[in-house]
Design a protein around this motif. Structure first.
Motif, PDB file in Angstrom:
ATOM      1  N   MET A  40      58.739  52.792 -13.208  1.00  0.00           N
ATOM      2  CA  MET A  40      58.694  53.138 -11.713  1.00  0.00           C
ATOM      3  C   MET A  40      58.731  54.651 -11.470  1.00  0.00           C
ATOM      4  O   MET A  40      57.692  55.197 -10.858  1.00  0.00           O
ATOM      5  N   ALA A  41      59.425  55.293 -12.551  1.00  0.00           N
ATOM      6  CA  ALA A  41      59.646  56.894 -12.195  1.00  0.00           C
ATOM      7  C   ALA A  41      58.050  57.486 -12.781  1.00  0.00           C
ATOM      8  O   ALA A  41      57.801  58.558 -12.079  1.00  0.00           O
ATOM      9  N   ASN A  42      57.547  56.791 -13.614  1.00  0.00           N
ATOM     10  CA  ASN A  42      56.235  57.265 -14.102  1.00  0.00           C
ATOM     11  C   ASN A  42      55.195  57.140 -13.347  1.00  0.00           C
ATOM     12  O   ASN A  42      54.418  57.821 -12.993  1.00  0.00           O
ATOM     13  N   LEU A  43      55.281  55.897 -12.386  1.00  0.00           N
ATOM     14  CA  LEU A  43      54.284  55.666 -11.274  1.00  0.00           C
ATOM     15  C   LEU A  43      54.324  56.794 -10.229  1.00  0.00           C
ATOM     16  O   LEU A  43      53.474  57.246  -9.620  1.00  0.00           O
ATOM     17  N   THR A  44      55.773  57.065  -9.806  1.00  0.00           N
ATOM     18  CA  THR A  44      55.811  58.201  -8.632  1.00  0.00           C
ATOM     19  C   THR A  44      55.162  59.339  -9.175  1.00  0.00           C
ATOM     20  O   THR A  44      54.847  60.081  -8.338  1.00  0.00           O
ATOM     21  N   GLY A  45      55.300  59.759 -10.396  1.00  0.00           N
ATOM     22  CA  GLY A  45      54.894  60.899 -10.729  1.00  0.00           C
ATOM     23  C   GLY A  45      53.558  61.028 -10.888  1.00  0.00           C
ATOM     24  O   GLY A  45      52.819  62.021 -10.415  1.00  0.00           O
ATOM     25  N   VAL A  46      52.669  59.860 -11.070  1.00  0.00           N
ATOM     26  CA  VAL A  46      51.222  59.800 -11.150  1.00  0.00           C
ATOM     27  C   VAL A  46      50.636  59.930  -9.459  1.00  0.00           C
ATOM     28  O   VAL A  46      49.888  60.389  -9.320  1.00  0.00           O
ATOM     29  N   VAL A  47      51.560  59.321  -8.731  1.00  0.00           N
ATOM     30  CA  VAL A  47      51.446  59.330  -7.281  1.00  0.00           C
ATOM     31  C   VAL A  47      51.252  60.822  -6.870  1.00  0.00           C
ATOM     32  O   VAL A  47      50.376  61.259  -6.014  1.00  0.00           O
ATOM     33  N   ARG A  48      52.298  61.384  -7.221  1.00  0.00           N
ATOM     34  CA  ARG A  48      52.621  62.769  -6.953  1.00  0.00           C
ATOM     35  C   ARG A  48      51.572  63.800  -7.133  1.00  0.00           C
ATOM     36  O   ARG A  48      50.850  64.526  -6.397  1.00  0.00           O
ATOM     37  N   LEU A  49      51.074  63.308  -8.543  1.00  0.00           N
ATOM     38  CA  LEU A  49      49.914  64.363  -8.964  1.00  0.00           C
ATOM     39  C   LEU A  49      48.634  64.097  -8.291  1.00  0.00           C
ATOM     40  O   LEU A  49      47.747  65.029  -7.890  1.00  0.00           O
ATOM     41  N   LEU A  50      48.282  62.721  -8.019  1.00  0.00           N
ATOM     42  CA  LEU A  50      47.198  62.327  -6.968  1.00  0.00           C
ATOM     43  C   LEU A  50      47.225  63.037  -6.041  1.00  0.00           C
ATOM     44  O   LEU A  50      45.944  63.500  -5.386  1.00  0.00           O
ATOM     45  N   LYS A  51      48.335  63.062  -5.245  1.00  0.00           N
ATOM     46  CA  LYS A  51      48.361  63.709  -3.884  1.00  0.00           C
ATOM     47  C   LYS A  51      48.247  65.362  -3.840  1.00  0.00           C
ATOM     48  O   LYS A  51      47.480  65.864  -2.754  1.00  0.00           O
ATOM     49  N   LYS A  52      48.610  65.786  -5.046  1.00  0.00           N
ATOM     50  CA  LYS A  52      48.449  67.242  -5.270  1.00  0.00           C
ATOM     51  C   LYS A  52      46.965  67.471  -5.569  1.00  0.00           C
ATOM     52  O   LYS A  52      46.437  68.513  -4.828  1.00  0.00           O
ATOM     53  N   GLU A  53      46.243  66.774  -6.194  1.00  0.00           N
ATOM     54  CA  GLU A  53      44.970  66.900  -6.386  1.00  0.00           C
ATOM     55  C   GLU A  53      44.266  66.589  -5.054  1.00  0.00           C
ATOM     56  O   GLU A  53      43.183  67.311  -4.972  1.00  0.00           O
TER      57      GLU A  53
END
Length: 107
Positions: A1-14
């Motif tokens: 789940m921690a990995n998924l939140t990191g991906v979501v954070r990167l996508l929002k940043k992009e």
């Protein structure tokens, strides 16, 4: 789940970066749009004399085309081709036979 939140954070940043870039492009288009936008005006208008010259040249070209089609090999007008009565009778008889075949197939 921690990995998924990191991906979501990167996508929002992009997404934020792309939104900012799109705003910059929109501002540039707004600034240059007035200068390089749709241009209206009287460009490409021809004078009456120019139109007359172009029309005369085109009429001359078509006259040459028509003249070359209507003349035969020796420069005289080509005679109109006609079909003999016997040839017309043969064609009519063949057509009647074709129609008779079609009508017979319908019955």
């Amino acid at each position: 789940m921690a990995n998924l939140t990191g991906v979501v954070r990167l996508l929002k940043k992009e997404q934020d970066r792309l939104t900012k870039e799109l705003r910059g492009i929109g501002a540039a288009l707004a600034a240059f749009g007035k200068t390089y936008g749709k241009q209206t005006g009287a460009r490409g208008r021809l004078s009456a004399a120019a139109r007359a010259r172009i029309g005369a040249a085109q009429r001359a070209r078509w006259a040459r085309v028509r003249a070359s089609k209507s003349t035969g090999r020796n420069g005289t007008a080509a005679p109109k081709r006609t079909m003999s009565a016997a040839a017309r009778k043969r064609i009519a008889a063949a057509q009647r036979a074709r129609w008779a075949k079609v009508k017979a197939a319908k019955k």
